[in-house]
Scaffold this active site. Structure first.
Site, PDB file in Angstrom:
ATOM      1  N   ASN A 128       0.868  -1.176   0.000  1.00 49.24           N
ATOM      2  CA  ASN A 128       0.000   0.000   0.000  1.00 49.24           C
ATOM      3  C   ASN A 128       0.909   1.231   0.000  1.00 49.24           C
ATOM      4  OD1 ASN A 128      -1.522   2.256   0.825  1.00 49.24           O
ATOM      5  ND2 ASN A 128      -3.026   0.959   1.857  1.00 49.24           N
ATOM      6  N   PRO A 129       1.136   1.826  -1.153  1.00 49.79           N
ATOM      7  CA  PRO A 129       2.108   2.924  -1.248  1.00 49.79           C
ATOM      8  C   PRO A 129       1.803   4.080  -0.298  1.00 49.79           C
ATOM      9  CG  PRO A 129       1.385   2.251  -3.430  1.00 49.79           C
ATOM     10  CD  PRO A 129       0.537   1.496  -2.457  1.00 49.79           C
ATOM     11  N   GLU A 177      11.290   0.846   9.251  1.00 52.05           N
ATOM     12  CA  GLU A 177      12.434   1.403   9.975  1.00 52.05           C
ATOM     13  C   GLU A 177      13.455   2.100   9.087  1.00 52.05           C
ATOM     14  OE1 GLU A 177      13.392  -1.293  13.621  1.00 52.05           O
ATOM     15  OE2 GLU A 177      12.159  -2.438  12.233  1.00 52.05           O
TER      16      GLU A 177
END
Ligand SMILES: Cc1cc2nc3c(=O)[nH]c(=O)nc-3n(C[C@H](O)[C@H](O)[C@H](O)COP(=O)(O)OP(=O)(O)OC[C@H]3O[C@@H](n4cnc5c(N)ncnc54)[C@H](O)[C@@H]3O)c2cc1C
Ligand code: SF4
Lengths: 765, 325
Positions: free
Chosen positions: A658-659, A732
């Site tokens: 999901n961009p 991250e």
């Protein structure tokens, strides 16, 4: 594997599949409207309120606690001090090791750090408990304090030989190198400062315990509670449907939880403990302070010959946390000779812990600053020097990268930023009093794999449910699991319900290490395909099915409807089909565990420890996410104030499920990186080891005004080795490399190289 | 939090009476509530003064009277304040956040407590909070502490931005006590810490701040407040400067300068002002005036950077005013 292998989409947003679509977060509206119930908002009848009392010395003992005045205060129900035997047993750690020596004592008499809990006061109201806590008369015997990594009495620490990395003869190559840059880099203590502080509600019903506590890992935390209290694992339920930020701080159960649950058991009454904002700074350790001596040896052209890293990080005197300062160093550049060693220095602090991209973040600060220094030393462009030393394979593991689109990240980032227009000389760009600097740095984060389990239900109304104990700490688990199920089931995204965050639900690993999305989309896809196959098999074979006599040997499920592939038979909604064949639901539970873990012990270990984790080089490839950050800073020439004016960052994180959510994770990491570069530092009083800016007024985080326009660019391609659906970690990597990019930009603006974070105006004024 | 009673005062005299009996006033509560949460303030009786009047901005030909209970946001939005006292508006707009400014009052702002990290940590010795216990900042984490006006007993800065602008504007505070109203120059309202850092102002027992009087002055029209801090917003000043200048034919007729974030009280720069008056308003005089600002500055360790920063801030403020002439 499947009865009927109907074609499935594996595309991105452009092909219209649910996976890869730019969908908003399912939990977004609930959170914005206040409808999401966080742990401490859980309505529980008959609550008593607990307040934690922290030590005000940095080391020593609790000599005596006089509880008389506190006991006499109105509403007080219970006071726990080191005099109380809580009767707890040790819990298993993430390595699946359980200490055997004696009880677990979360309220010890010995003080190892300032802020360590020394008592818990429980009363009928929070105000009463707070006031009674102030009336405790605590006498300490103070011991000598080692306040921090750089304090004179901290010493050199002990070597961590298992972290030593070496190839070639780095020292000799460094000595022989025509160009050398050597410097020392420092990062301070940093804190998670999640919007939602720590805390819990513990409720006992007989020998069953329910804990509402923000969690990145419900199963493991539930296990700790069970072991502390000597209960079978199924007797503890840890519930955490919504989490207000974790960043690594909410993966485990902590002493305060044990104390509060013990209090609830003694009182026979549910207890709520809200850890106050100041107490959060000692409830779970932040990022450990680090120090790195880093030397690069290169040819006159800046081609690396040797890298020598000698690092140190702090831990506590009662626990071990290694902030691995060499985590990124050996991966970034091709170098024939390499040596990295690290020491661990015990000081009087709460044991530090994982904070977004642990190790990689301080590691990147040093290597990515040093490479910039090398570029200056040889007169090369910072982008060019990275290409000259491009690592075509993992220099340490000597394995090919699964995918490494760093060249593309550098190229596309540079293009979007306008890097080609950068003037080489420091202090060569300005706008009035503002010195302008452009800096670049890259970052990395490993692909970590593990296993997961999910249950998928297709319901009579044609909707479906996805159920797993994994958590959504804001990164989007709800949403991408719904997308995964929607695509596999052929049921619209809007008709998928996702239930998460409960240790009573199917197993999942920690929402940490940027792996949960890859692991859980794999598990949900597997369960959803199995459920779909079961539905289709029923449609083909059930005597009451309208497809029974169509002669079709496969069926298509799309938009919540079932039809024959040639489109010649009936078209029936999922709900209608279930009605016709007299089924209320189809329910399938699947996991991705390998055979050797398909035992009760194996499953339990997989869901509650880190022992089944596979690192980035466990297979034939070396697998990592990558990024490149381009930064413009403006430094006031008289004040030394630094503001980030704009940023462009390009990422290779494989396929994006999901961009929109991936971009939000990247930007969040970048913003945290701006805090790390310019603002964040736990200020420790050297006399007593106390973190004295322990609140959000004085521990400075970036405000909106500190956050510039950030453009993020996706340069990834699906990585089939990294995960079932082709994604690498997203959560991250965004913070990694931001601080050196800013430090490099500050150098370019001012000609001053600052190697100690945060970079504040004192260093430049 | 200690158990306390909460009452609302219907008029000033009720408030004053209660305070004579030991009550603590609460206005916007944006500072006091924090102090109570940390156990630094522990009033037995909270007297809410929001209903006693003294709210609003009123101007006449001589000046502007701002009620003590006016919210900061309202002051900054007032057209006369904006036109006649840009430095006051700028000081307020650089204060806290929009939400806090909607709540915080002028009186409460002038009386907010220092941000010294040790004052706000109940476990630390602190002469201001607990007289006679010592000063933790003197040899501790004192990056944000004062380089001017300090004593061996306390090196805490006064945190208010508004107060710095008001001191530069020659503002007076209007006080009301059991014996009626009196007026004190804001600069003299604040005390130096000396050996009693716990006594911060000349307020007498029971006295209320009821207003601030801003005398109209030509200089104030051409004025600025410049604030320097680590992050771009939502932080107190590390150094700030309020300046107002009147010139005639390029020569300085009147100069008013005060600095904040660096001193134990809003710090008027009389010598810097004198260095400007009667001289051409140019870089030479400005640099001299700025250098004089740091006269007598005594850094204590981590706050040494404040000395050059203070000079730079004064210089920048004046240069910007020169440009705005
Ligand atoms: C997050 C945050 C950021 C901030 N940043 C800044 C900043 O950048 N710059 C800045 O200057 N300030 C800043 N502040 C401080 C803020 O401006 C003050 O808290 C506010 O102005 C206090 O006003 P109040 O009405 O809320 O006072 P209260 O909290 O109600 O009272 C403060 C004190 O004043 C006394 N008091 C109040 N009114 C009167 C009166 N009329 N007469 C006598 N005594 C009275 C009270 O008894 C109490 O002791 C910040 C505050 C917060 C919370
Ligand atoms: S500087 Fe003042 S407020 Fe700070 S610790 Fe010292 S006495 Fe207390």
């Amino acid at each position: 594997m499947t009865l009927l292998d109907t074609p499935r989409k594996h595309g991105d947003a452009s092909d219209g599949g649910a996976i890869g679509a730019r969908l908003s977060r399912l939990d977004g509206k609930l959170k914005i409207t206040g409808a999401a119930t966080y742990a401490l908002e859980q309505p529980v009848d008959g609550l008593a309120y607990a307040v934690l009392v922290p030590a005000t010395i940095g080391a020593g003992r609790v000599a005596r606690i006089d509880v008389a005045a506190a006991k006499a205060a109105p509403g007080v129900r219970l006071i726990l001090t080191p005099d109380d035997d809580l009767g707890l047993q040790p819990a298993t750690d993430w390595n699946n090791v359980r200490a055997s020596d004696g009880p677990y004592v979360p309220l010890p008499r010995d003080i190892a750090y300032n802020g360590q809990p020394v008592a818990l006061v429980v009363a009928d109201s929070l105000e009463q408990a707070t006031e009674a806590a102030r009336r405790l008369a605590i006498a300490y015997e103070e011991g000598p304090v080692t306040p921090g990594l750089d304090s004179p009495n901290a010493g050199e620490g002990s070597p961590l030989d298992q972290l030593s990395v070496a190839w070639g003869d780095a020292e000799a190559a460094l000595a022989a190198a025509p160009v050398r840059v050597e410097a020392e880099y420092h990062t301070p203590r940093e804190y998670h400062a999640a919007m939602e502080p720590h805390g819990l509600i513990a409720r006992w019903e007989g020998d069953r315990l329910t804990v509402w506590e923000p969690s990145q890992w419900t199963h493991s935390m539930a296990r700790s509670y069970a072991e502390w209290f000597g209960l079978p694992p199924e007797n503890v339920r840890l519930v955490s449907p919504f989490v207000g930020g974790g960043f690594g701080s909410k993966g485990f159960s902590y002493g305060f939880g044990a104390i509060a649950a013990a209090a609830a058991r003694r009182l026979g009454r549910p207890v709520k403990l809200a850890v106050t904002r100041p107490q959060n700074f000692a409830a779970y350790g932040g990022r450990a302070a680090t120090r790195q001596s880093l030397a690069l040896g290169a040819t006159e052209d800046g081609v690396l010959q040797a890298i020598v890293l000698r690092g140190a990080s702090e831990t506590s005197t009662v626990g071990t946390w290694v902030e691995q300062v060499g985590a990124a160093t050996p991966l970034m550049y091709a170098v024939p000779n390499f040596s990295a060693r690290q020491r661990l220095v015990a000081v009087n602090t709460v044991t530090p812990g994982a904070l977004r991209a642990p190790g990689k973040t301080p590691s990147a600060f040093a290597i990515e600053s040093a490479i910039d220094e090398l570029a200056c030393a040889v007169g090369a462009d910072p982008l060019e020097i990275r290409l000259r030393n491009y690592a075509e394979e993992d220099p340490q593991a000597r394995k090919p990268w699964s995918t490494r689109r760093m060249r593309e990240a550098l190229a596309e980032g540079a293009e979007a930023f306008g890097w080609a227009r950068r003037s080489r000389e420091p202090r060569s760009m300005r706008d009035g009093h503002q010195l302008i600097g452009w800096g670049l740095a890259t970052g990395t984060f490993p692909v970590i794999r593990n296993y997961g389990e999910a249950l998928v239900r297709i319901l009579a109304d044609g909707s479906a449910e996805v159920v797993t104990g994994a958590t959504d700490i804001g990164q989007g688990t709800y949403t991408i699991l719904a997308q995964t199920a929607a695509e596999a089931l052929g049921i619209p995204f809007e008709r998928i319900d996702v239930r998460l965050g409960d240790s009573a639900l199917p197993g999942a690993p920690v929402a940490g290490g940027s792996k949960l999305a890859g692991v859980m989309t794999g598990a949900v896809q597997k369960a959803a395909i199995a459920a779909r196959d079961e539905l289709i098999a029923l449609a083909l074979n059930d005597p009451n099915s309208p497809f029974r006599d169509t002669g079709a040997n496969t069926l298509i499920l799309a938009d919540g409807r079932i039809s024959a592939p040639r489109g010649d038979g009936p078209v029936v909604s999922v709900g209608e089909l279930l009605g016709r064949i007299g089924r209320e639901r189809i329910e399938v539970r699947r996991d991705t565990l390998p055979d050797h873990l398909q035992t009760p012990e194996g499953r339990f270990r997989a869901w509650t420890t880190m022992t089944t984790v596979q690192g980035p080089t466990a297979g034939d490839y070396s697998m990592h996410s990558w990024c490149a950050h381009f930064v413009e800073v403006r430094v006031d020439e008289d004040f030394g104030t630094i503001r980030v004016a704009r940023m462009v960052s390009a990422f290779d994180c494989g396929r994006l499920y999901n961009p929109k959510l991936a971009e939000s994770q990247w930007k969040g990491g970048i913003i945290m990186g701006i805090g790390m570069a310019l603002l964040e530092e736990g200020l420790v009083d050297s006399r007593n080891g106390r973190v004295i800016n322990n609140n959000l007024g004085d521990y400075l985080l970036p405000t909106n005004a500190d956050v510039p326009d950030i453009r993020v660019i996706d340069v990834g391609i699906p990585d089939p080795h990294a995960s079932a659906l082709g994604g690498k970690g997203v959560g991250e990597v965004g913070i990694v490399g931001v601080a050196p990019a800013i430090a490099n930009a500050v150098f370019h603006a001012t000609g001053r190289r600052v190697r100690r974070l945060p970079i504040t105006l004192d260093a430049l004024v | 939090m200690n158990p306390f009673r909460y009452r609302t005062a219907a008029d000033p005299d009720a408030a004053i009476g209660a305070a004579l009996g030991g009550a603590t006033f609460i206005a916007g509560g944006t500072d006091l509530i924090q102090l109570m949460q940390e156990g630094i303030a522990a009033p037995d009786l909270l007297m809410d003064i929001n209903g006693i009047g003294y709210s609003g901005v009123a101007s006449d030909l001589d000046g502007i009277r701002i009620g003590a209970l006016t919210r900061l946001a309202e002051v900054a939005d007032d057209p006369t304040v904006r036109a006649r006292f840009p430095l006051v508006r700028e000081a307020i707009e650089s204060t806290a956040s929009g939400q806090v400014r909607n709540m915080a009052t002028v009186g409460g702002n002038l009386l907010q407590k220092t941000r010294c990290l040790y004052f706000r940590d109940r476990a630390a010795p602190c002469n201001k909070r607990a007289p006679g216990t010592g000063c933790s900042a003197f040899e501790g984490q004192n990056r944000i502490n004062a380089v001017l006006g300090a004593s061996a007993h306390c090196i805490a800065t006064h945190p208010s931005d508004l107060a710095v602008a008001l001191v530069a504007a020659d503002a007076e505070v209007i006080l009301r006590g059991p014996a009626g109203e009196r007026t004190v120059l804001l600069e003299s309202f604040y005390r130096l810490p000396e050996d009693r850092p716990d006594i911060e102002t000349v307020l007498e027992p029971g006295e209320l701040i009821v207003g601030v009087w801003l005398p109209i002055a030509a200089a104030a029209r051409r004025s600025r407040y410049v604030k320097v801090r680590d992050r771009a917003s939502f932080e107190w000043a590390l150094a700030s400067c309020a300046a107002a200048i009147a010139t005639d034919g390029g020569e300085v007729l009147e100069a008013r300068l005060a600095v904040g974030g660096v001193a134990t009280k809003p710090w008027r720069l009389a010598r810097s002002e004198a260095a400007l008056v009667g001289r051409p308003f140019g870089p030479g005089a400005i640099r001299e005036a700025a250098a004089l600002a740091a006269e007598g500055a005594e850094p204590r360790g981590r706050n040494a950077y404040k000395v050059p920063l203070l000079v730079a801030t004064v210089e920048r403020t004046l240069m910007e005013l020169r440009g705005a002439g």
